[in-house]
Design an enzyme around this catalytic site. Sequence first.
Site, PDB file in Angstrom:
ATOM      1  N   ARG A  28      55.396  30.427  41.221  1.00 54.35           N
ATOM      2  CA  ARG A  28      55.661  30.015  42.644  1.00 54.35           C
ATOM      3  C   ARG A  28      54.129  29.618  43.097  1.00 54.35           C
ATOM      4  NH1 ARG A  28      60.409  33.768  42.096  1.00 54.35           N
ATOM      5  NH2 ARG A  28      62.231  32.472  42.748  1.00 54.35           N
ATOM      6  N   GLY A  83      61.437  29.186  32.885  1.00 51.21           N
ATOM      7  CA  GLY A  83      60.744  27.719  32.528  1.00 51.21           C
ATOM      8  C   GLY A  83      59.544  27.958  33.437  1.00 51.21           C
ATOM      9  N   ASP A 141      56.946  41.547  37.149  1.00 55.56           N
ATOM     10  CA  ASP A 141      58.286  41.903  37.806  1.00 55.56           C
ATOM     11  C   ASP A 141      58.410  43.415  37.440  1.00 55.56           C
ATOM     12  OD1 ASP A 141      59.196  39.005  38.724  1.00 55.56           O
ATOM     13  OD2 ASP A 141      58.057  38.891  36.804  1.00 55.56           O
ATOM     14  N   GLY A 166      51.109  33.693  31.734  1.00 56.23           N
ATOM     15  CA  GLY A 166      51.724  35.015  31.820  1.00 56.23           C
ATOM     16  C   GLY A 166      52.809  34.968  30.968  1.00 56.23           C
ATOM     17  N   HIS A 167      53.740  33.687  30.867  1.00 54.46           N
ATOM     18  CA  HIS A 167      54.970  33.801  29.890  1.00 54.46           C
ATOM     19  C   HIS A 167      54.277  33.686  28.576  1.00 54.46           C
ATOM     20  CE1 HIS A 167      56.505  31.507  33.694  1.00 54.46           C
ATOM     21  NE2 HIS A 167      57.549  32.661  33.279  1.00 54.46           N
TER      22      HIS A 167
HETATM   23  P1  AMP Z   1      60.249  34.300  35.091  1.00 55.41           P
HETATM   24  O1  AMP Z   1      60.093  33.009  34.448  1.00 55.41           O
HETATM   25  O2  AMP Z   1      59.381  34.113  36.534  1.00 55.41           O
HETATM   26  O3  AMP Z   1      61.485  34.626  35.237  1.00 55.41           O
HETATM   27  O4  AMP Z   1      59.397  35.204  34.247  1.00 55.41           O
HETATM   28  C1  AMP Z   1      59.627  35.563  32.916  1.00 55.41           C
HETATM   29  C2  AMP Z   1      59.090  36.583  32.301  1.00 55.41           C
HETATM   30  O5  AMP Z   1      57.422  36.387  32.425  1.00 55.41           O
HETATM   31  C3  AMP Z   1      59.070  37.923  32.872  1.00 55.41           C
HETATM   32  O6  AMP Z   1      59.336  39.029  32.068  1.00 55.41           O
HETATM   33  C4  AMP Z   1      57.978  38.009  33.731  1.00 55.41           C
HETATM   34  O7  AMP Z   1      57.673  39.318  34.050  1.00 55.41           O
HETATM   35  C5  AMP Z   1      56.836  37.406  32.902  1.00 55.41           C
HETATM   36  N1  AMP Z   1      55.825  36.939  33.672  1.00 55.41           N
HETATM   37  C6  AMP Z   1      55.783  36.110  34.780  1.00 55.41           C
HETATM   38  N2  AMP Z   1      54.643  36.135  35.456  1.00 55.41           N
HETATM   39  C7  AMP Z   1      53.655  36.919  34.562  1.00 55.41           C
HETATM   40  C8  AMP Z   1      52.251  37.359  34.355  1.00 55.41           C
HETATM   41  N3  AMP Z   1      51.474  36.723  35.330  1.00 55.41           N
HETATM   42  N4  AMP Z   1      52.097  37.907  33.574  1.00 55.41           N
HETATM   43  C9  AMP Z   1      52.840  38.670  32.636  1.00 55.41           C
HETATM   44  N5  AMP Z   1      54.022  38.318  32.582  1.00 55.41           N
HETATM   45  C10 AMP Z   1      54.523  37.383  33.464  1.00 55.41           C
END
Ligand code: AMP
Length: 283
Positions: free
Chosen positions: A191, A35, A154, A40-41
């Site tokens: 973050r 969430g 990641d 990016g998401h």
């Molecule tokens: P998270 O919500 O942080 O667990 O991220 C969920 C997905 O979004 C993971 O596959 C992350 O690698 C991807 N993600 C997060 N930030 C970015 C970003 N800046 N660019 C591309 N993918 C992202």
Amino acid sequence: MNKNIPIISSLKEMNDFSKELKRDDGKIAFVATMGALHEGHLSLVSKANQIAGHTVVSIFVNPTQFDENEDFNIYTRDLAGDIEKLTPFKIDAVFSPKAEDIYHENFQTYVEVAGLQKELCGKSRPGHFRGVATVVLKLFNIVLPDYAVFGQKDFQQLKIIERFVKDLHLDVEIVPMPIVREEDGLAISSRNAYLSEDERASAVSLSKALSAIRESFQNGCRHAESLVLQGEEILLSNNVTDIDYLEIRDSENLELIKTAQSGNLVAVAARIGNTRLIDNIIL
Ligand code: AMP
């Protein structure tokens, strides 16, 4: 455009829903998130829309990937805001399970990717990747995706997921996506919202350090230690002193390398104030 995205919290309901989507050869692309959705998401969601007829997004702040000193309790939870951000996309369902259902009473089975989980972030976040791998396998088993889209932001997580998908013979194709950045280069992250103005100014030096390393590599420098030193100087001169790692590694097995070559991973993790940020590039 999808104004009424179904939000499913029941594991059985999600699984039944996915089985229904997969009837008549329907394909599901899946995006797993915690969430606090950002560009990016959304780039992953957009990719999911392109590669399959159906898209499922999960929103679950997974407790087992945080240790007790980390930000689990303060992690942004805004389901309504997240759903709003998803409305421009074609989403068949948002899966938002409850922690007590995912980790039911007497739960005791974990996925460990023995080698890869020890490196990089695994050193300072013991148990983190065990939590990630376990929840991702659980989500795959519930959502039954044909494709799962993950960000290279990641990078280690992506490699760990690719590894267990292969090792455990899972029938899902992992689709990696590039890092989405702010205009000045800072990798977008949920973050980043924790950063003060001064910290935000320092944070951009992570991507600046990586770019400087790439530039130096392109100018012919191959000595990993010298490349890393150049990056560290940039971090230190921008008040980033709490560096967890800045390393050049093989991008498949994540082993440290001495002589840099094209395709190597340059990865950085640093704490800025109380916020731990990561970033990486491929040479
Ligand atoms: P998270 O919500 O942080 O667990 O991220 C969920 C997905 O979004 C993971 O596959 C992350 O690698 C991807 N993600 C997060 N930030 C970015 C970003 N800046 N660019 C591309 N993918 C992202």
